[in-house]
Write a protein that holds these residues in place. Structure first.
Motif, short mmCIF file in Angstrom:
data_model
loop_
_atom_site.label_atom_id
_atom_site.label_comp_id
_atom_site.label_asym_id
_atom_site.label_seq_id
_atom_site.Cartn_x
_atom_site.Cartn_y
_atom_site.Cartn_z
N VAL A 8 -47.59 53.56 44.83
CA VAL A 8 -48.92 53.60 44.22
C VAL A 8 -49.50 52.20 44.26
O VAL A 8 -49.02 51.29 43.58
N GLY A 9 -50.55 52.00 45.06
CA GLY A 9 -51.18 50.69 45.24
C GLY A 9 -50.78 50.10 46.58
O GLY A 9 -49.59 49.96 46.88
N PRO A 41 -57.09 53.60 46.52
CA PRO A 41 -58.48 54.07 46.70
C PRO A 41 -59.15 53.42 47.90
O PRO A 41 -60.07 54.00 48.50
N GLN A 42 -58.69 52.21 48.27
CA GLN A 42 -59.29 51.53 49.41
C GLN A 42 -58.39 51.71 50.62
O GLN A 42 -57.19 51.88 50.47
N PRO A 52 -62.48 33.27 48.30
CA PRO A 52 -63.49 32.21 48.17
C PRO A 52 -64.05 31.77 49.52
O PRO A 52 -65.26 31.55 49.65
N GLY A 80 -57.20 57.50 47.44
CA GLY A 80 -57.57 58.10 46.15
C GLY A 80 -57.02 57.25 45.03
O GLY A 80 -56.24 56.32 45.26
N ALA A 112 -47.34 49.72 41.84
CA ALA A 112 -47.84 48.34 42.11
C ALA A 112 -49.36 48.34 42.19
O ALA A 112 -49.94 48.11 43.24
N VAL A 113 -50.00 48.60 41.05
CA VAL A 113 -51.47 48.67 41.05
C VAL A 113 -52.11 47.35 40.61
O VAL A 113 -53.33 47.26 40.47
N PHE A 132 -64.42 38.45 40.30
CA PHE A 132 -64.15 37.87 41.63
C PHE A 132 -62.73 38.24 42.03
O PHE A 132 -61.85 37.39 42.10
N LYS A 133 -62.52 39.54 42.27
CA LYS A 133 -61.18 40.01 42.63
C LYS A 133 -61.19 40.82 43.93
O LYS A 133 -60.15 41.10 44.49
N ALA A 175 -59.09 31.52 40.72
CA ALA A 175 -60.21 32.30 41.24
C ALA A 175 -61.53 31.61 40.92
O ALA A 175 -62.38 31.44 41.81
N LEU A 273 -53.96 51.94 34.55
CA LEU A 273 -53.13 53.10 34.93
C LEU A 273 -51.76 53.04 34.26
O LEU A 273 -51.16 54.08 33.95
N ALA A 304 -43.33 45.80 40.50
CA ALA A 304 -43.39 44.33 40.71
C ALA A 304 -44.85 43.93 40.74
O ALA A 304 -45.75 44.77 40.68
N GLY A 305 -45.09 42.61 40.83
CA GLY A 305 -46.47 42.12 40.95
C GLY A 305 -47.16 41.98 39.61
O GLY A 305 -46.52 41.91 38.55
N ASN A 323 -48.81 36.06 40.45
CA ASN A 323 -49.42 35.42 41.62
C ASN A 323 -48.81 35.97 42.91
O ASN A 323 -47.79 36.66 42.90
N ALA A 324 -49.46 35.60 44.01
CA ALA A 324 -49.08 36.15 45.31
C ALA A 324 -47.69 35.67 45.73
O ALA A 324 -46.95 36.40 46.39
C1 LIG Z 1 -59.76 35.11 44.08
C2 LIG Z 1 -58.27 35.10 43.94
C3 LIG Z 1 -57.54 34.06 44.51
C4 LIG Z 1 -56.15 34.03 44.37
N1 LIG Z 1 -55.48 32.99 44.94
C5 LIG Z 1 -54.14 32.94 44.82
C6 LIG Z 1 -53.42 31.86 45.40
O1 LIG Z 1 -54.01 30.95 45.99
N2 LIG Z 1 -52.07 31.87 45.27
C7 LIG Z 1 -51.39 32.87 44.62
O2 LIG Z 1 -50.16 32.83 44.54
N3 LIG Z 1 -52.05 33.91 44.06
C8 LIG Z 1 -53.40 33.97 44.15
N4 LIG Z 1 -54.07 35.03 43.58
C9 LIG Z 1 -53.32 36.08 42.86
C10 LIG Z 1 -52.75 37.17 43.81
O3 LIG Z 1 -53.72 37.60 44.71
C11 LIG Z 1 -52.19 38.34 42.97
O4 LIG Z 1 -51.19 37.85 42.12
C12 LIG Z 1 -51.59 39.43 43.88
O5 LIG Z 1 -52.63 40.07 44.58
C13 LIG Z 1 -50.85 40.50 43.04
O6 LIG Z 1 -50.36 41.50 43.90
P1 LIG Z 1 -50.24 43.02 43.40
O7 LIG Z 1 -49.65 43.80 44.51
O8 LIG Z 1 -49.57 43.05 42.08
O9 LIG Z 1 -51.74 43.49 43.13
P2 LIG Z 1 -52.93 43.66 44.17
O10 LIG Z 1 -52.73 42.84 45.39
O11 LIG Z 1 -54.19 43.45 43.40
O12 LIG Z 1 -52.83 45.19 44.62
C14 LIG Z 1 -53.11 46.28 43.75
C15 LIG Z 1 -53.54 47.45 44.61
O13 LIG Z 1 -53.58 48.62 43.79
C16 LIG Z 1 -54.70 49.40 44.17
N5 LIG Z 1 -55.07 50.28 43.06
C17 LIG Z 1 -55.81 49.97 41.98
N6 LIG Z 1 -55.94 51.06 41.20
C18 LIG Z 1 -55.26 52.06 41.79
C19 LIG Z 1 -55.04 53.43 41.46
N7 LIG Z 1 -55.52 53.98 40.34
N8 LIG Z 1 -54.29 54.19 42.29
C20 LIG Z 1 -53.78 53.64 43.44
N9 LIG Z 1 -53.97 52.35 43.80
C21 LIG Z 1 -54.70 51.58 42.99
C22 LIG Z 1 -55.77 48.36 44.49
O14 LIG Z 1 -56.79 48.91 45.30
C23 LIG Z 1 -54.94 47.29 45.20
O15 LIG Z 1 -54.92 47.52 46.59
C24 LIG Z 1 -55.48 35.08 43.68
C25 LIG Z 1 -56.21 36.13 43.12
C26 LIG Z 1 -57.59 36.14 43.25
C27 LIG Z 1 -58.37 37.28 42.63
#
Ligand SMILES: Cc1cc2nc3c(=O)[nH]c(=O)nc-3n(C[C@H](O)[C@H](O)[C@H](O)COP(=O)(O)OP(=O)(O)OC[C@H]3O[C@@H](n4cnc5c(N)ncnc54)[C@H](O)[C@@H]3O)c2cc1C
Length: 449
Positions: A8-9, A41-42, A52, A80, A112-113, A132-133, A175, A273, A304-305, A323-324
């Motif tokens: 999921v995600g 959903p995307q 940025p 979805g 992982a949403v 700005f996400k 951000a 969620l 995770a995440g 963070n990433a």
């Molecule tokens: C502008 C910006 C700059 C950043 N720069 C850095 C950086 O320089 N270094 C760094 O370490 N970190 C950075 N980060 C943080 C990093 O991007 C996040 O920590 C990372 O994306 C987290 O990963 P994730 O998989 O947990 O979540 P995400 O990558 O956000 O993935 C979540 C996914 O879940 C999906 N989703 C949402 N709702 C649902 C649903 N109901 N059902 C199914 N899917 C769903 C979303 O569409 C998305 O694709 C930055 C963040 C932002 C916003």
């Protein structure tokens, strides 16, 4: 019996997990012994650290996203929203569109949403702010900033000009700082093409604490404040946004002014969620993860995440930061533990000592702290670009981003405000008489909303 894995995600954790599982389970996937379903959903994963640069026009927005169907050819993709998960029955409800929702059953779950913007009940914020996400927000901000500069150069009303030229960012994390610095840099470039404009844009960063960019440490935080101030950016520390009703900004230090742009980047919170599941959460709304990245008490659910409270094995009692850097490494460990579960092997714990952080402060400027070494200016900016290029998924995206940067060395960036993207039906509606020619008041409301 066929094992069904539901992811999921499709963001950092979801995409990297699916890519690794797809590679390591090639045979079982072909033979139909395993099925991997990714719901998002995307149709794409967004590489957020490049948002940025996409907003500032240094990168083409399509190049900072990774199409899920293209890279996850052996997985089933569902576009979805998962709206609830009943893990006791191993079933998730997926909503495709209003009125169409169906259950997806699974054997192993990866949740992982990520996170959503953490907002506060500040009057006017919901109506006038933008986050700005996402790639959509970065495209909108670019169009909005360029459109407002155009308007400021055309209006004869000095108050309207000032309002158009005032850009407020709330939140001094990655951000907010990177988005503000990159957009301000773009605006400075564009001013050369606006000789009729005889006022300076006002850029304001509002931060509730006494420092910005905590990720790079206090010393580089202070340096960043100095850098931004040299770039004519007002950095207001220990200051809060009290109200934004009607676009009128009221700050806790008593300042009151009109601003057409309000960007909210004051932190994130776990995706809502998580609350719609029967899995255990902590007091911050994060899923309780074990060191093996399973959900506490549920060996067949992984997480995770940003949406998970993952114990940080390098610091006692701490949890890994959202963070990433962690998300990518956790995805690798998580995928291996899913494989170990399928094969009946022992799971391995997630352990990663934070390496440091890099941030860009506009073209040729940056700050970085890596393994305790502090770097600033051009070298930090170069490290920022190189590091993120190596992290960007797929060779295809890397080549495109490198191409964008190379082109930018020889050609100026493009300054076209495609504000009408928000309302693409307008022209045809006017042509067919469904809508009257919009008044200036309508246009103003749209640009500042
Ligand atoms: C502008 C910006 C700059 C950043 N720069 C850095 C950086 O320089 N270094 C760094 O370490 N970190 C950075 N980060 C943080 C990093 O991007 C996040 O920590 C990372 O994306 C987290 O990963 P994730 O998989 O947990 O979540 P995400 O990558 O956000 O993935 C979540 C996914 O879940 C999906 N989703 C949402 N709702 C649902 C649903 N109901 N059902 C199914 N899917 C769903 C979303 O569409 C998305 O694709 C930055 C963040 C932002 C916003």
């Amino acid at each position: 019996m066929r094992k069904r894995i539901l992811i999921v995600g499709g963001g950092y954790v979801g995409l990297y997990t699916a890519l690794r599982l797809q590679r390591k389970l090639r045979g079982p996937l072909k033979r139909g012994e395993v099925e991997i379903t990714v719901v998002d959903p995307q149709g794409y994963m967004t590489y957020q650290p490049f948002l940025p640069e996409a907003a500032a026009g240094n990168l083409e927005p399509r190049h900072v996203i990774v199409p899920l169907r293209r890279v996850l050819r052996h997985c089933k993709i569902i576009n979805g929203h998962v709206t609830s998960i009943e893990h006791a029955r191993k079933s998730a409800t997926v909503e495709i569109a209003a009125g169409e929702a169906w259950p997806v059953d699974y054997d192993l779950l990866v949740l992982a949403v990520g996170s959503v913007s953490r907002t506060l009940p500040i009057p006017g914020l919901a109506e006038h702010g933008i986050g700005f996400k996402t790639i959509e927000e970065s495209i909108q901000l670019r169009n909005q900033v360029l459109g407002l500069l155009d308007r400021a150069a055309s209006t004869r009303d000095p108050e309207e000009c000032r309002r158009c030229l005032t850009f407020v960012f709330v939140g001094g994390g990655f951000a907010g700082v990177e988005a503000l610095a990159e957009l301000q840099d773009m605006a400075q470039d564009y001013l050369k093409w606006l000789p009729a404009l005889n006022a300076r844009p006002r850029w304001v960063l509002v931060e509730a604490t006494d420092r910005i960019l905590p990720e790079v440490g206090p010393e580089l935080g202070v340096y960043t404040v100095e850098q931004l101030r040299q770039q004519e950016i007002e950095v207001l520390l220990n200051t809060r946004l009290n109200s934004a009703v009607g676009g009128r900004i009221e700050l806790s230090d008593g300042k009151v002014f009109e601003a057409a742009t309000l960007v909210w980047t004051a932190g994130v919170k776990p995706h809502p969620l998580i609350n719609a599941t029967d899995l255990p959460k902590d007091d911050k709304g994060r899923l309780k993860a074990t060191v093996n990245l399973t959900v506490e008490g549920h060996p067949d659910a992984f997480t995770a995440g940003d949406n998970a409270a993952v114990p940080d094995l390098t610091t006692e009692g701490a949890y890994t930061a959202p963070n990433a850097q962690h998300a990518v490494r956790q995805a690798r460990c998580l995928a291996d533990n899913v494989l170990a579960t399928l094969r009946g092997h022992e799971l391995r714990p997630y352990k990663h000592a934070y390496v440091g952080s890099v941030a860009s402060l506009g073209l040729y400027r940056g700050v970085a702290q890596l393994y305790g070494v502090k770097v600033r200016g051009l070298p930090a900016w170069f490290i920022h670009r190189t590091y993120h290029l190596t992290r960007l998924p797929t060779l295809n995206r890397k080549a495109r981003v490198l191409g964008d940067w190379t082109f930018a060395l020889f050609f100026r960036r493009q300054f076209v405000a495609l504000g009408s993207m928000r309302d693409p039906y307008r022209e045809f509606d006017i042509a067919t008489g469904r809508r009257a020619q919009p008044s200036a008041a309508d246009t103003r409301a749209r640009a500042s909303s």
